[in-house]
Design a protein around this motif. Structure first.
Motif, PDB file in Angstrom:
ATOM      1  N   UNK A   1       0.783  -1.227   0.000  1.00 32.89           N
ATOM      2  CA  UNK A   1       0.000   0.000   0.000  1.00 32.89           C
ATOM      3  C   UNK A   1       0.814   1.277   0.000  1.00 32.89           C
ATOM      4  N   UNK A   2       2.140   1.181   0.208  1.00 30.19           N
ATOM      5  CA  UNK A   2       2.980   2.379   0.136  1.00 30.19           C
ATOM      6  C   UNK A   2       2.837   3.003  -1.250  1.00 30.19           C
ATOM      7  N   UNK A   3       2.768   4.352  -1.304  1.00 26.98           N
ATOM      8  CA  UNK A   3       2.544   5.039  -2.574  1.00 26.98           C
ATOM      9  C   UNK A   3       3.870   5.441  -3.200  1.00 26.98           C
ATOM     10  N   UNK A   4       4.008   5.211  -4.502  1.00 30.54           N
ATOM     11  CA  UNK A   4       5.296   5.341  -5.192  1.00 30.54           C
ATOM     12  C   UNK A   4       5.881   6.748  -5.098  1.00 30.54           C
ATOM     13  N   UNK A   5       5.077   7.785  -5.313  1.00 28.47           N
ATOM     14  CA  UNK A   5       5.609   9.148  -5.274  1.00 28.47           C
ATOM     15  C   UNK A   5       6.119   9.492  -3.881  1.00 28.47           C
ATOM     16  N   UNK A   6       5.416   8.995  -2.849  1.00 27.71           N
ATOM     17  CA  UNK A   6       5.896   9.165  -1.474  1.00 27.71           C
ATOM     18  C   UNK A   6       7.237   8.476  -1.293  1.00 27.71           C
ATOM     19  N   UNK A   7       7.324   7.272  -1.816  1.00 30.81           N
ATOM     20  CA  UNK A   7       8.545   6.472  -1.630  1.00 30.81           C
ATOM     21  C   UNK A   7       9.747   7.118  -2.330  1.00 30.81           C
TER      22      UNK A   7
END
Length: 471
Positions: A193-199
């Motif tokens: 569920x981690x979001x790519x742009x955040x990562x």
């Protein structure tokens, strides 16, 4: 022969003196090295010219980039060197136009129904040849630590092109998913569920923290806002309840833009926290125009994949506190200009390099550049995205083989299938609706001659072989 005898105290005193001298020399060397700014190049993917609030959107909310814009030099006539991802990035990172490196599109040049293609297009290259000198390679040679965090799209491995660090850069043009697991080989999956742009921003912030005492070039090409359109539920719900704007009403796309803006704000705040902002040049742009079926760029015509203004004009901001005065300029520039501009800014000799871009340094210093032509070359086909929405030359293709150029306020399009020309005055007609080719014969002749001479100068392929499958 007399032999000198030194006491232990004398030796210790000399050693301390040598250490102090060495430290002084090291400090001076570091001072000399670090007077050059750090560079952060943020590239959004498929973000349209009008997809930010400071560029005129009344639907998308981008408070962090709006704040950056107020402190930056904004180019209202900033261009990508190509209308889709890979060729634009190849041009930006080499400073060379498409005929030089042969990357004209993504995938094959034979896009669309074969029976509707009148000529055989020029074959496309999908990998950037390593013989070309890249911006990160030059900066690395000049002592910069170089990193890419995000989309590469020009080969399997960006580390072969001058980058020291790679997080997320592969040949992939878009992520299989914006939510972990991402299935991006060069990026370890995060928690479900981690979001790519955040990562990617987390990775960029870690890079800043770990390398705050080094001169660095951080290339941060977000995968957002390229499809698949996926965004955190809370933001999607917010825009689903918001009043729509004409041509800009997609809640998921809006959520992706706001999330990217939030992450840009996180990165800029970290620069301030680490006291790096005054010695860091931040460039923000997009690789090409937005997809018109998703977001209109009115008054500009068309969108991604087209060489009308909506496909190649992009947001562009240069930010360097105390060095670049905040302003808005209408100077026409292209992302090919970044390479020579940065070399001039850093006093790196570029005489041995072949560069099609020109230095924007006069504009960054508050002046202007001499009027010059800008050229685009695309001897390929790119099929329609949405026949009703694209606003292309015809409903079958966003791009048919051709070239375009801009000189001052004049824009010329040439189509190779039938050697047809379209001429527009962008000052009076930014939407490229009134073809003046018949009513302005002198301007048409002037620009045709310039365009054809340029094609000869750069050995640009002009396909003419009939397609046997065309009826």
């Amino acid at each position: 022969m007399q032999i000198a005898v030194f006491s232990r105290k004398h030796i210790l005193r000399c050693a301390v003196a040598l250490l102090i001298a060495a430290a002084t020399l090291t400090a001076k060397a570091q001072q000399k090295q670090y007077h050059r700014p750090n560079i952060i190049l943020i590239v959004a993917d498929d973000l349209g010219w009008k997809d930010l609030a400071f560029m005129g959107s009344r639907f998308y909310e981008t408070p962090n980039l709006d704040k950056l814009a107020k402190q930056s030099l904004i180019f209202t006539n900033g261009y990508a060197a190509a209308a889709n991802c890979a060729p634009s990035r190849a041009c930006m990172l080499t400073g060379l136009n498409t005929p030089r490196h042969g990357i004209y599109t993504v995938g094959t040049s034979e896009r669309g129904n074969a029976k509707t293609r009148k000529i055989i297009p020029t074959p496309n290259k999908n990998v950037l040849d390593r013989r070309f000198t890249t911006l990160p390679a030059v900066l690395k040679q000049a002592g910069y630590l170089t990193a890419i965090i995000g989309k590469w799209h020009l080969s399997n491995d960006p580390l072969l092109y001058g980058f020291d660090i790679n997080k997320g850069g592969t040949h992939q043009g878009h992520p299989p998913s914006y939510f972990s697991p991402y299935k991006i080989p060069a990026l370890e999956d995060g928690k479900p569920g981690e979001y790519l742009t955040d990562r990617l921003t987390n990775e960029a912030i870690s890079f800043l923290e770990e390398n705050r005492n080094k001169a660095f070039f951080l290339y941060l090409p977000y995968y957002a806002v390229h499809s698949p359109l996926q965004a955190p539920d809370g933001l999607v719900k917010k825009y689903g309840q918001k009043q729509k704007a004409p041509g800009q009403a997609n809640a998921v796309y809006a959520a992706m833009i706001e999330n990217m803006d939030m992450n840009a704000g996180r990165l800029l705040n970290k620069l301030q926290e680490l006291k790096l902002d005054s010695n860091t040049l931040v460039i923000f742009t997009s690789d090409n125009g937005g997809i018109r079926a998703t977001s209109h760029q009115t008054p500009l015509r068309a969108g991604k994949g087209s060489y009308y203004e909506g496909g190649i004009r992009v947001p562009l901001a240069f930010h360097w506190p105390g060095r670049i005065k905040p302003a808005v300029t209408s100077e026409p520039v292209t992302n090919m200009d970044f390479f020579p501009t940065l070399l001039d800014l850093l006093a790196i000799n570029k005489d041995t390099l072949q560069l099609d871009g020109q230095s924007m340094l006069p504009v960054l210093n508050g002046g202007t550049m001499a009027t010059r032509p800008l050229y685009w070359h695309y001897p390929v086909y790119l099929q329609a995205y949405d026949k009703k929405e694209d606003q292309a030359q015809d409903p079958l293709f966003r791009t048919r083989p051709g070239s375009s150029m801009r000189l001052g306020n004049w824009k010329l399009h040439q189509y190779f299938e039938d050697n047809a020309f379209e001429l527009y005055n962008l000052e009076r007609d930014p939407g490229e609706q009134q073809n003046l080719a018949a009513s302005e014969p002198q301007m048409l002749a002037k620009l045709k001659a310039m365009l054809q001479q340029w094609q000869r100068d750069v050995n640009a392929p002009v396909p003419q072989q009939p397609n046997p499958q065309y009826p």
